[in-house]
Design an enzyme around this catalytic site. Structure first.
Site: not given
Length: 206
Positions: A85, A18, A11-14, A16
């Site tokens: 997504e 998220n 999964r992609h990084g965090e 804002e």
């Protein structure tokens, strides 16, 4: 002779969104400072492993996460819109409580039957799953016997796990998929074995 194909889902990084629990969907958000840091940490962890291909969603948060890994492994990223997504349509940019207030009927329909009901202007889960499975079916057919990385989104990983592990349709929410987590599936011909789920680099079991 059995053919083993290894698939590492990341999964992609965090972002804002998220961090603030805002619905992203296909809104093209950037990684935040924490997302960049953890993407780099994940890439450092994977640098000594061998992989044949890296695929990524074309959305910036996934593409940036993949770029750290691709640089360490010296492999070219292959992008696909099919790895985006779920499309949350008019709900994107809103928090759940805002959606419930502004779209109560749609929200209730989604809660009761997400397979056939989606956000206004977006996808339902059946449409989303068809898109995801189309990508992975082709991927595994093209790369039998290889080691693959796919950098994508939480919803994509949950839906694919639901289908490849043959769990009940509504139970995809039972999979926790955190930002920059690693989920590994090994395929022995047509048999899928889940060997890692939501593994976060540097964290111990607790």
């Amino acid at each position: 002779m059995t053919t083993k194909t290894e698939l590492l889902l990341i999964r992609h990084g965090e972002t804002e969104y998220n961090k603030k629990s805002i619905i992203q969907g296909q809104t093209d958000t950037e990684l935040n400072v924490s997302g960049i840091k953890n993407a780099a940490k994940t890439a450092e962890f994977l640098k000594d492993y061998e992989f044949d291909h890296i695929y990524s969603s074309d959305l910036k948060r996934a593409r940036k996460t993949a770029s750290f890994i691709a640089d360490k492994l010296d492999i070219e990223i292959k992008e696909s819109k099919k790895l985006r997504e779920i499309d949350f349509g008019d709900w994107e940019g809103l928090k759940l409580e805002e959606i419930a207030a502004q779209y109560p009927d749609n929200m209730e329909a989604w809660r009761i039957d997400p397979l056939t009901n989606g956000a206004p202007g977006g996808e339902n889960l059946s449409e989303f799953a068809a898109r995801i499975n189309s990508f992975f079916n082709q991927l595994l057919e093209e790369h039998k016997g290889e080691k693959l990385i796919v950098v994508t989104h939480g919803g994509v990983i949950k839906i694919y796990l639901r289908d490849v592990l043959a769990v009940k349709s509504q139970n995809f929410k039972q999979f926790q998929i955190d930002n920059t987590s690693l989920t590994e599936i090994k395929f022995y011909d047509d048999d899928a074995i889940l060997t890692k789920l939501n593994y976060l680099v540097g964290e111990n079991f607790r």
